[in-house]
Design an enzyme around this catalytic site. Structure first.
Site, short mmCIF file in Angstrom:
data_model
loop_
_atom_site.label_atom_id
_atom_site.label_comp_id
_atom_site.label_asym_id
_atom_site.label_seq_id
_atom_site.Cartn_x
_atom_site.Cartn_y
_atom_site.Cartn_z
N TYR A 139 0.79 -1.50 0.08
CA TYR A 139 0.14 0.24 -0.08
C TYR A 139 1.20 1.10 0.21
O TYR A 139 -0.28 2.70 -0.14
CB TYR A 139 -0.57 -0.21 1.04
CG TYR A 139 -2.17 -0.58 1.27
CD1 TYR A 139 -1.56 -2.57 1.58
CD2 TYR A 139 -3.11 -0.50 0.89
CE1 TYR A 139 -2.47 -3.25 1.20
CE2 TYR A 139 -4.41 -1.48 0.90
CZ TYR A 139 -4.44 -2.52 0.82
OH TYR A 139 -5.22 -3.31 0.87
N LYS A 190 5.59 -15.06 4.16
CA LYS A 190 5.46 -15.93 2.95
C LYS A 190 6.58 -15.42 2.21
O LYS A 190 7.03 -15.29 1.63
CB LYS A 190 4.77 -15.12 2.24
CG LYS A 190 4.79 -15.66 0.48
CD LYS A 190 3.54 -16.71 1.10
CE LYS A 190 3.10 -17.53 -0.35
NZ LYS A 190 2.47 -19.05 -0.30
N ASP A 223 -0.67 -18.01 3.18
CA ASP A 223 -1.64 -19.14 3.36
C ASP A 223 -2.47 -20.63 3.87
O ASP A 223 -3.47 -20.83 4.00
CB ASP A 223 -0.96 -19.84 1.57
CG ASP A 223 -0.21 -20.99 2.11
OD1 ASP A 223 0.69 -20.01 2.98
OD2 ASP A 223 0.83 -21.09 0.25
N ASP A 247 -5.03 -6.95 5.83
CA ASP A 247 -6.24 -6.77 5.17
C ASP A 247 -6.92 -8.09 4.83
O ASP A 247 -8.51 -8.16 4.97
CB ASP A 247 -6.08 -6.16 3.85
CG ASP A 247 -7.18 -6.69 3.07
OD1 ASP A 247 -8.18 -5.55 3.84
OD2 ASP A 247 -7.35 -6.05 1.76
N ASP A 251 -10.27 -9.67 7.07
CA ASP A 251 -12.00 -10.49 6.41
C ASP A 251 -12.39 -11.58 7.05
O ASP A 251 -13.69 -11.93 7.16
CB ASP A 251 -11.94 -10.31 4.91
CG ASP A 251 -12.59 -8.99 4.22
OD1 ASP A 251 -12.30 -7.55 4.75
OD2 ASP A 251 -13.38 -8.49 3.53
C1 IPM Z 1 -9.83 -2.46 4.24
C2 IPM Z 1 -9.84 -2.35 2.78
C3 IPM Z 1 -9.86 -1.34 2.61
C4 IPM Z 1 -8.27 -2.13 2.50
C5 IPM Z 1 -9.72 -0.97 1.15
C6 IPM Z 1 -11.43 -0.77 1.04
C7 IPM Z 1 -8.59 -0.35 0.06
O1 IPM Z 1 -10.11 -3.59 2.35
O2 IPM Z 1 -9.32 -1.47 4.96
O3 IPM Z 1 -9.56 -3.26 4.63
O4 IPM Z 1 -7.67 -2.76 1.61
O5 IPM Z 1 -7.24 -1.50 3.52
MG MG Z 2 -9.97 -5.16 3.83
#
Ligand code: IPM
Ligand code: MG
Length: 356
Positions: A139, A190, A223, A247, A251
């Site tokens: 990023y 990784k 992974d 990230d 999720d």
């Molecule tokens: C998060 C989101 C963001 C990220 C996206 C929307 C760019 O997925 O905050 O986890 O990847 O940081």
């Molecule tokens: Mg995210």
């Protein structure tokens, strides 16, 4: 004397507009009922609509405007009216990186009254915090496209790992693990495929681990760690990961505990040079925006994390207990939890569970 905090409120886009006011209501009520603090709120209309009027997601001096606040309470950014890389880079990433909020903290705890998609999991079985590096890695914004549109086009996105950046996030994870019952840190790596960047990461992880003999550790390829999140989440406590891995893993852990509508996050500058920012993980959810049915709990919980960061632990604890009670009872549920309640009804239920 009652403590006052200056809070910048940025509801942003989509359901951010709905969940942030609900969160604010709960945060203010907790301060009043505990006679602990008052919030001086300044609301900002930054986001995609602002972009359509001004050609920017926030004013050019946006960071200057935010700098002196005690914290930032954020909803979401991004909407189909503006390309994603513009809306994100122009607001959320600009704040996270501009204020060196290098820790992204994402707790995932399975609460009573909420069903995990994993069969047979009970409350307490899943209690994981993802500590995500929040300022560099993939990023960092390094790279580019050359020979655009030609057959010889080249695109690079360069993963930037700095010694300072890696070491400080790993240290943070260890300090956090020390305050949790299990005192365990799992490092997502990784280095088999990325020996430069993740090689540095692994070296620094081993080095920092040496300074925390009271914390147990393990290192796992990301992974197979993703599979472990699903197969054996009980074995995980604190996960430390670079920006992209964190990230993705957050999720997964968010989904494991039942709904992204519950998942909170904090973007923190632990040194407190700049304001930190607290936001739900779910984003702007254009598909349900404007209908008043988004679950406000992720935003409320993020607000509780803000209070904790500001030193208002009793209020943060009271809000968390109110969230837990509301979910345990299960009388009021937004659609993400299988019910039909509105955002306002859900927030009202949490409010009703705060101490009088
Ligand atoms: C998060 C989101 C963001 C990220 C996206 C929307 C760019 O997925 O905050 O986890 O990847 O940081
Ligand atoms: Mg995210």
């Amino acid at each position: 004397m009652m403590q006052r905090y200056r809070i910048a409120v940025i509801p942003g886009d989509g359901i951010g507009q709905e969940v942030v006011p609900a969160g604010v209501e709960v945060l203010q009520a907790a301060g009043e009922r505990l006679a602990a603090y008052a919030l001086d709120l300044v609301w900002f209309d930054w986001g995609c609509d602002y972009y359509l009027r001004h050609g920017r997601m926030m004013p050019a001096d946006g960071l200057e405007i935010l700098r002196d606040f005690d914290a930032i309470y954020f909803g979401a950014c991004g909407f189909p009216t503006v390309p994603d890389h513009i809306s994100l880079g122009g607001l959320r990433l600009a704040i996270c990186q501009g204020f060196d909020q290098y820790v992204c903290l994402r707790p995932a705890r399975l609460l009573a009254g909420v069903a995990s998609p994993l069969a047979g999991k009970r409350p307490g079985d899943i209690d994981i915090v993802v500590v995500r590096e929040n300022t560099e890695g993939l990023y960092a914004g390094a790279g580019g496209r050359t020979h655009r549109g030609l057959p010889i086009e080249v695109a690079t996105q360069i993963q930037v790992f700095t010694r300072v950046g890696v070491e400080r996030i790993i240290r943070y994870a260890f300090d956090l693990a020390r305050r949790r019952p299990r005192r365990h840190v799992t490092s997502a790596t990784k280095a088999n495929a990325c020996p430069y960047t993740l090689g540095l990461w692994d070296e620094l992880f081993a080095q920092v681990a040496g300074a925390y003999p009271d914390v147990t550790t393990d290192v796992q390829l990301v992974d197979s760690l993703a599979a472990r999140c699903v197969n054996k989440p009980e074995s995980l406590d604190v996960i430390v990961a670079d920006n992209l891995f964190g990230d993705i893993l957050s999720d997964i852990t968010g989904a494991l505990v039942g709904s992204l509508g519950l998942a909170p996050s904090a973007n923190i500058d632990p040194e407190r040079r700049y304001p930190s920012m607290f936001e739900p993980v779910h984003g702007s959810a254009p598909d349900i925006a404007g209908r008043g049915i988004a679950n406000p709990i992720a935003a409320i919980w993020s607000g509780a994390m803000m209070l904790e960061f500001l030193g208002q632990e009793p209020a943060a604890g009271a809000i968390l207990r109110a969230i837990e009670e509301t979910l345990r009872e299960g009388a009021v549920r937004t659609p993400d939890l299988g019910g039909q309640a509105t955002t306002r009804q859900m927030a009202a239920a949490v409010l009703a569970h705060l101490p009088i």
